[in-house]
Every structure is written in structure tokens, then in C-alpha cells.
Design a protein around this motif. Structure first.
Motif, PDB file in Angstrom:
ATOM      1  N   GLU A 190       0.806  -1.212   0.000  1.00 16.00           N
ATOM      2  CA  GLU A 190       0.000   0.000   0.000  1.00 16.00           C
ATOM      3  C   GLU A 190       0.841   1.265   0.000  1.00 16.00           C
ATOM      4  OE1 GLU A 190      -0.948   0.245   4.773  1.00 16.00           O
ATOM      5  OE2 GLU A 190      -2.043  -1.178   3.523  1.00 16.00           O
ATOM      6  N   ASN A 205      -7.364  -2.107   5.979  1.00 14.64           N
ATOM      7  CA  ASN A 205      -8.583  -2.404   5.244  1.00 14.64           C
ATOM      8  C   ASN A 205      -9.288  -1.096   4.892  1.00 14.64           C
ATOM      9  OD1 ASN A 205     -10.832  -3.561   4.122  1.00 14.64           O
ATOM     10  ND2 ASN A 205     -11.624  -4.430   6.010  1.00 14.64           N
ATOM     11  N   PRO A 206      -9.462  -0.777   3.605  1.00  5.91           N
ATOM     12  CA  PRO A 206     -10.158   0.480   3.269  1.00  5.91           C
ATOM     13  C   PRO A 206     -11.625   0.471   3.661  1.00  5.91           C
ATOM     14  CG  PRO A 206      -9.736  -0.811   1.289  1.00  5.91           C
ATOM     15  CD  PRO A 206      -8.998  -1.490   2.397  1.00  5.91           C
ATOM     16  N   TRP A 207     -12.232  -0.701   3.861  1.00 13.30           N
ATOM     17  CA  TRP A 207     -13.639  -0.788   4.262  1.00 13.30           C
ATOM     18  C   TRP A 207     -13.750  -0.946   5.778  1.00 13.30           C
ATOM     19  CZ3 TRP A 207     -16.448   0.645   0.320  1.00 13.30           C
ATOM     20  CH2 TRP A 207     -16.001   0.368  -0.973  1.00 13.30           C
ATOM     21  N   SER A 208     -13.070  -0.083   6.512  1.00 10.93           N
ATOM     22  CA  SER A 208     -13.075  -0.150   7.969  1.00 10.93           C
ATOM     23  C   SER A 208     -12.909   1.257   8.523  1.00 10.93           C
ATOM     24  CB  SER A 208     -11.952  -1.062   8.484  1.00 10.93           C
ATOM     25  OG  SER A 208     -10.685  -0.521   8.161  1.00 10.93           O
ATOM     26  N   GLY A 259      -9.211   2.254   8.049  1.00  7.07           N
ATOM     27  CA  GLY A 259      -8.915   2.609   6.667  1.00  7.07           C
ATOM     28  C   GLY A 259      -9.522   3.935   6.270  1.00  7.07           C
ATOM     29  N   ALA A 286      -7.810  -3.213  -1.146  1.00  8.50           N
ATOM     30  CA  ALA A 286      -8.860  -4.011  -0.539  1.00  8.50           C
ATOM     31  C   ALA A 286      -8.428  -5.467  -0.421  1.00  8.50           C
ATOM     32  CB  ALA A 286     -10.153  -3.900  -1.343  1.00  8.50           C
ATOM     33  N   TYR A 287      -9.034  -6.137   0.512  1.00 12.51           N
ATOM     34  CA  TYR A 287      -8.666  -7.535   0.795  1.00 12.51           C
ATOM     35  C   TYR A 287      -8.947  -8.441  -0.394  1.00 12.51           C
ATOM     36  CZ  TYR A 287      -9.524 -12.252   2.593  1.00 12.51           C
ATOM     37  OH  TYR A 287      -9.560 -13.600   2.757  1.00 12.51           O
ATOM     38  N   ARG A 288     -10.135  -8.344  -0.963  1.00 19.06           N
ATOM     39  CA  ARG A 288     -10.491  -9.223  -2.086  1.00 19.06           C
ATOM     40  C   ARG A 288      -9.683  -8.891  -3.338  1.00 19.06           C
ATOM     41  NH1 ARG A 288     -14.592 -12.446  -0.860  1.00 19.06           N
ATOM     42  NH2 ARG A 288     -16.001 -11.863   0.858  1.00 19.06           N
ATOM     43  N   ARG A 289      -9.356  -7.643  -3.532  1.00 16.25           N
ATOM     44  CA  ARG A 289      -8.523  -7.299  -4.689  1.00 16.25           C
ATOM     45  C   ARG A 289      -7.144  -7.923  -4.552  1.00 16.25           C
ATOM     46  NH1 ARG A 289      -7.966  -1.122  -6.497  1.00 16.25           N
ATOM     47  NH2 ARG A 289     -10.151  -1.572  -7.004  1.00 16.25           N
TER      48      ARG A 289
END
Length: 283
Positions: free
Chosen positions: A118, A146-149, A152, A177-180
Motif C-alpha cells: 500500500e 482495510n479500506p472498508w473499515s 482505513g 482491498a482484501y479481495r482485490r
């Protein structure tokens, strides 16, 4: 999460300033605990950690050759020439560009990237270098915000509100992102073995409020684990290889060249037969 604070003799955690000291300390403590648990029994000969010297991910590992590398996105650590050898902080063993590593292909057994992707200018190139230098069945441990937190969001918001950095300051991070990241690893031939999340408490910047909201960690781990402030991945490099077949199997298989093939006869007429014409008898 553990609330212990890990102190360091030298600090280069300017990129974590938007989170605040309480959240940054819990982030360091959680990742240190996970690294000690997951990397203690990883077998091999050569291990490398890229970036963040405050996090000693290889201290529990028993590989004979372990290196700490400093990347181009980190500021230079202050020198300690006036201190005795016993009091000098343990600095990096080498400096490198995260997009071009000096090791040959298939030479490292373990690579640790604590928030390196990152902060790298080209995370794709950095991950390709990891895939190149790792041996088959080699492992990589990656951590990231985590950007969705809450963490983040606060990290991204703090970087946007901050002024333009100085020429010698740290580079701003771009959260992944985690899934990416899982998709990137799958495209490079990695198989994700372990995935963990931590840090569901918001980062208010006050230690007292962090203690009051500590119960959110247990609730978040139970009901929304993917919304943790930090994630950790352990992936293994898979290389498909050939399959050796026993020579005795080849002898038992009949060759199609030895089978009899029917041959068409040449003394018969194979052309289409014409229908007989109608005859009319004369009266």
C-alpha cells in the motif's frame, strides 16, 4: 486485540499519524503477535522482511539467513554513531527498490510485506518481484489496512486533509482491498492459506476512549470479521510440474499402430447404383 504498546528507540511511523498513537500501537502489537505465531515453524534458509523495522516479524523464525530491507518509500533512519555497539538500534541490512529486487529467481523461502504494497509506488511490480524471487512452495505474509473499515477510512481521510508532503517525507499510502489482493495473488499463481482480520475499534485518538470501546473487537470478530481495520494474508507459491509415469505402464498400453484396420475391397463397384428404367411393352 492486545493493548500492549511496543516502544521503539527510533520511529519512522509518520505514515500512521492519521490513525493516532493508540490505534497505531494496537496495530503494531496485533501484527507482532500474529507474526510470532504464524512464522515460528516456517522452514527454509532465506527470509526477508521489506519495510517497517519497528515490526520484527522474523524474530521467532529459525531460518539461518534473515534480512530486514528498507524500501524507497521509507525515510532514512537516524544514525547512532556516538552510541556503543550494545545500545545501537538494529537497522536494516540493505536498501532496495520495491519494484526491482536484487535477488535472482527462486532464491527466497519466505517474504514478509508489512504494509509494503500500500506504500509502494507500483504494488503490482512489487508483488511480481515477490513471485519471481520466491522458490516453489515459498510463502509470503502480507499485512495491510482495510479500506472498508474505521481505520482505513480515517487513514485515507487524514492523508487527504494533510498538506503536501516535503521532498524528504514519506510517500502517501494507497490502501488495497482484501479481495482485490486475493485476486492479484491468484493471478500470480499463489494459493491463500490463512486470512485474518483485527481492529474493529474506532480510532478516536484517545487511549481512554479506546479502552471504553474495546468491546467492539469481540463483537466485530463475531459478526463482521471482514470489516476489521487490518488484514493479514499468508499465501504459498504454487508451480505446476510434470507427472512422472512408470515405464511399466507404457509397456502395458497397446500401441494403436499395431491394431488391425479393415481395408476396403477394390474388386467391387463402390459407385452409386442407378435405378432400373421403366420398360413399356409393345402390343
Amino acid at each position: 486485540m492486545e493493548s500492549a504498546i511496543i516502544e521503539s528507540q527510533h520511529s519512522s511511523e509518520a505514515w500512521l499519524n492519521p490513525l493516532g498513537q493508540p490505534a497505531a500501537s494496537r496495530l503494531l502489537a496485533w501484527e507482532q503477535q500474529q507474526a510470532d505465531e504464524l512464522l515460528a515453524d516456517v522452514f527454509g534458509y532465506h527470509a526477508l522482511q521489506l519495510g517497517w523495522p519497528q515490526l520484527q516479524t522474523l524474530r521467532s523464525n529459525r531460518m539461518p539467513h534473515r534480512w530486514l530491507a528498507q524500501a524507497e518509500f521509507e525515510p532514512m533512519l537516524p544514525t547512532a554513531d556516538g552510541l556503543p555497539e550494545s545500545d545501537k538500534p538494529s537497522g536494516p541490512h540493505l536498501c532496495l527498490d520495491s519494484r526491482a529486487w536484487p535477488w535472482p529467481a527462486d532464491s527466497l523461502d519466505l517474504v514478509v510485506l508489512p504494509h509494503a504494497l500500500e506504500r509502494s509506488a507500483d504494488p503490482h511490480a512489487c508483488l511480481r518481484e515477490v513471485a519471481r524471487v520466491l522458490i516453489p512452495e515459498g510463502q509470503v505474509l502480507i499485512t495491510g489496512l482495510n479500506p472498508w473499515s474505521w481505520w482505513g477510512w480515517q487513514q485515507t481521510r487524514g492523508q487527504r486533509l494533510s498538506k503536501a508532503p516535503d521532498p524528504g517525507a514519506h510517500m502517501p499510502s494507497s490502501l488495497i482491498a482484501y479481495r482485490r489482493l486475493r485476486d492479484w495473488l491468484r493471478l500470480l499463481g499463489f494459493e491463500v492459506q490463512i486470512s485474518r482480520f483485527g481492529g474493529w475499534t474506532p480510532a478516536p485518538g484517545s487511549e481512554a476512549w479506546m479502552q471504553r470501546l474495546h468491546w467492539l473487537d469481540a463483537v466485530g470478530e463475531r459478526w463482521w470479521p471482514i470489516l476489521g481495520g487490518v488484514y493479514l494474508l499468508v499465501a504459498t507459491k504454487r508451480v505446476p510440474g510434470g507427472r512422472f509415469v512408470d515405464a511399466r505402464r507404457w509397456r502395458t498400453v497397446r500401441s494403436p499402430a499395431g491394431a488391425t484396420v479393415p481395408v476396403a475391397r477394390t474388386d467391387t463397384h463402390m459407385g452409386p447404383t442407378s435405378a432400373p428404367k421403366d420398360t413399356v411393352e409393345s402390343r
